[in-house]
Every structure is written in C-alpha cells, then in structure tokens.
Design an enzyme around this catalytic site. Sequence first.
Site, mmCIF file in Angstrom:
data_model
loop_
_atom_site.group_PDB
_atom_site.id
_atom_site.type_symbol
_atom_site.label_atom_id
_atom_site.label_comp_id
_atom_site.label_asym_id
_atom_site.label_seq_id
_atom_site.Cartn_x
_atom_site.Cartn_y
_atom_site.Cartn_z
ATOM 1 N N ALA A 199 3.105 8.655 -0.332
ATOM 2 C CA ALA A 199 1.690 8.137 0.199
ATOM 3 C C ALA A 199 1.585 7.287 1.184
ATOM 4 O O ALA A 199 1.878 6.187 0.999
ATOM 5 C CB ALA A 199 0.731 7.983 -0.891
ATOM 6 N N MET B 198 0.749 -1.174 -0.116
ATOM 7 C CA MET B 198 -0.010 0.105 0.101
ATOM 8 C C MET B 198 0.942 1.245 -0.037
ATOM 9 O O MET B 198 0.871 1.892 -0.958
ATOM 10 C CB MET B 198 -1.024 0.157 1.217
ATOM 11 N N GLU C 207 -7.550 -5.866 10.127
ATOM 12 C CA GLU C 207 -6.152 -5.323 10.070
ATOM 13 C C GLU C 207 -6.106 -4.819 11.568
ATOM 14 O O GLU C 207 -5.001 -4.818 12.348
ATOM 15 C CB GLU C 207 -5.594 -4.868 9.103
ATOM 16 N N SER D 40 -0.679 6.903 4.849
ATOM 17 C CA SER D 40 -2.195 6.673 5.500
ATOM 18 C C SER D 40 -3.114 6.907 4.338
ATOM 19 O O SER D 40 -4.380 6.598 4.343
ATOM 20 C CB SER D 40 -2.221 7.338 6.701
ATOM 21 N N PRO E 62 6.306 6.030 -1.222
ATOM 22 C CA PRO E 62 7.378 7.085 -0.628
ATOM 23 C C PRO E 62 6.547 8.379 -0.328
ATOM 24 O O PRO E 62 6.838 9.045 0.252
ATOM 25 C CB PRO E 62 8.516 7.342 -1.835
#
Length: 387
Positions: free
Chosen positions: A138, A133, A250, A140, A136
């Site tokens: 982006a 996900m 999660e 949260s 560098p």
Amino acid sequence: MPPQNATQKASIFEQEHEDFRSTVRAFLEKEVVPHHEQWEKDGQVSREVWRKAGEQGLLCFDVEEEYGGAGISDFRYNMVIAEEMCRAGTSGPGFPVHTDIIVPYISQLGTPEQKQRWLPGLVSGELISAIAMTEPGAGSDLQGIKTSAIDKGDHYVLNGSKTFISNGIMSDLVIVVCRTDPDAGHQGISLLVVERGMKGFERGRNLDKMGMKAQDTAELFFDDVEVPKENLLGAEGSGFISLMVNLAQERISIAVMAVAAVERMLELSLSYAKERTAFGKPIGSFQHNRFLLAEMATEAHIARVFVNDCVMKLNAGQVDASLASMAKWWTTELQKKVTDQAVQIHGGYGYMMEYPVARAFVDSRIQTIYGGTTEIQKEIIGRSLGI
C-alpha cells in the site's frame, strides 16, 4: 527601470529571512558539505549534525517556546532551509522531513504531556522523527494499509510492516499509521508513536536507493509491539483525517524543494553554456541551447511565482488539498524535466557523478513519487472539479 534578469527570483522574503539564510548557509558549508560525500557512502548522516542543527535553531522553529522552539509559524523559514540545502547539493540530512512533515503532527495533535515528553528533544536534534505510512502492498492508497493495532485496555498490540521510510534507520520516534478498527474504513485508521527500543520494533535494511544516498530510508517491522495508550496521537480513528490535513503542507514542502532544484539546474546550465565551447564558440550561443535555456528560465520563474503564492496562502491557512496537489505534481514534473535538460546541456560531463547535475538527476527522480504520486495528485484535483 532596468529589465529584470530572467534568473532573478521573485521574492517574498524579508530581512529576517535573509539573515536566517546566512545562518543556514554558513551551517551547511561548515557542518554538512565537508562530510556529505562520506555520508553518501555510509547511507546516513551523523547524529552529531542533527544536534548541531538543533543548537543553531534550524529544527522545528514553529514549535512553541515552552517546548524549546522559537514559536515562529512562518513557512518562509522552512523554504530557506530547503533552498539552501538544495543550493549546497546536500540531500542527506532529513531536516525538512522532520520539521515540515512529521513534528507538526505532534505539535497539532499531541496532548500537553506528549508535547512535553517529545518536542524538546525533537527541537534540539536529540530525537529524530519518522512517519511510517507506506507498506509493501500500500503506497499512495492510505486506506489500503494492513498494519493493525489491537486494543488491549491500557495498550495496543501493533503488528505489520512499513517500507521506504525516510529517517527510518536513525529515527527515535516513529508515527505509525495503523488500523485500529478493521471494519471502519478510513475511520478505523489511527496514529501511534512507536519509540526506539520498544520490544518487537525492528528495522530492516537501509534501502539502497537510486539517489539521495546519504538520507537513510528503511524497512520497519512491528511484531506484537506493545504501544501504551499514552502514545496514541489524536483521537482513535481520526488518523486519516489528520493525514489529509497535514499532507497539504507536506506537498507544499516538496514543491518548494522542486522549485529550488529547478533554479539550481538553470544556474548550473547557464554557467556551463557560457563556458563550454564547441566549434569555436560557447555552446549557449547555438540557437537550440539558447532557446532551451530561455524555456528553462521562463518555467523556473512561473514555478517560483506559483510556489511563493502557495506558501503565503499556507501561512494564511488558505491552502486546500487541491492547490497543494497542483503545486506538488506540476513543480516535481518540471524538476524532472529541467534536470534531464541540464544533463543534456552538460553532455558527457552531465553523466559523471562528480558533477552536481548528475547527482541532482538521480536525487530528483523520487520527487514525483513520494508524498503521493503525480497520478494521485491529478486524481485529487480531478475530484475537486466534480469529475
């Protein structure tokens, strides 16, 4: 009825969970603990320990039996794994990431062909998974991702980079969050499964982290990677919604680890406070330390009751994004605080890496960051309140 000991955990476990706990504890003591120090130096665990975990039925037990799993959908088993790994101080094997976070995407979104192709290996430990996900630029903010996948008919061409990817070095399957439509906002985000050996898929550094040294965390690069359409997970453009649904589990998983860590810090601090003396008496007998331990015990109990309730709600399908965010931010901030207090109680010894509290201190710091920062969790909760 005698008073309950302040450190005694309120239990939601049944006998079958405790039997499973015995299996997990024996496995960790034999196959993980003796090797963990070396793995911390190596920056990753062995592939053999993954296969052995698979043989013992410790991976992906919620996967359907037809794909090699036990078909047990009960998050209390996931709790046992997290608690026992914490108790043993073994943060290296990325089993919870694999079982709790990544494989459910394939179980829930995969086609029968995809499930047959990937799930048996994921259950057996022959295949190790990761989800990519963070980028560098982006973290949260998932809507800010730049990694792109261009439709070329029977395949996509994937370009971009990811960072801070757990299991990144060892992974055989990587679920890549990418943008298949640059103009569709969150509806342009899709999930592609990239497999080890695909041309143009490269791994960067095994990142040198503050803690959790034995768990490999990597940079990943995608340079014109041709990903077949058969590796699209779920419908094109549905990736953001799928992420939002799965992130709740999660975050509960991270909260479970946080509570287990809080309880372990309390136990270690109590033991040390009873044994260590100053001015001729145990340091736990000083009012400041006694009150501090009383606070730790109270907060540990509150956290345990809260997370137990969240897990039972998760099993019942009743956890929404707001509750998961509450659990994630509050328990991880508590873990950070209590671990710091444990170091203080241990004094100079708490600063020595040979002591479990020192390792727990550096391992714990990531908990309020990954899975969505504390600040993001509060944003989610605030918006749910209509503000």
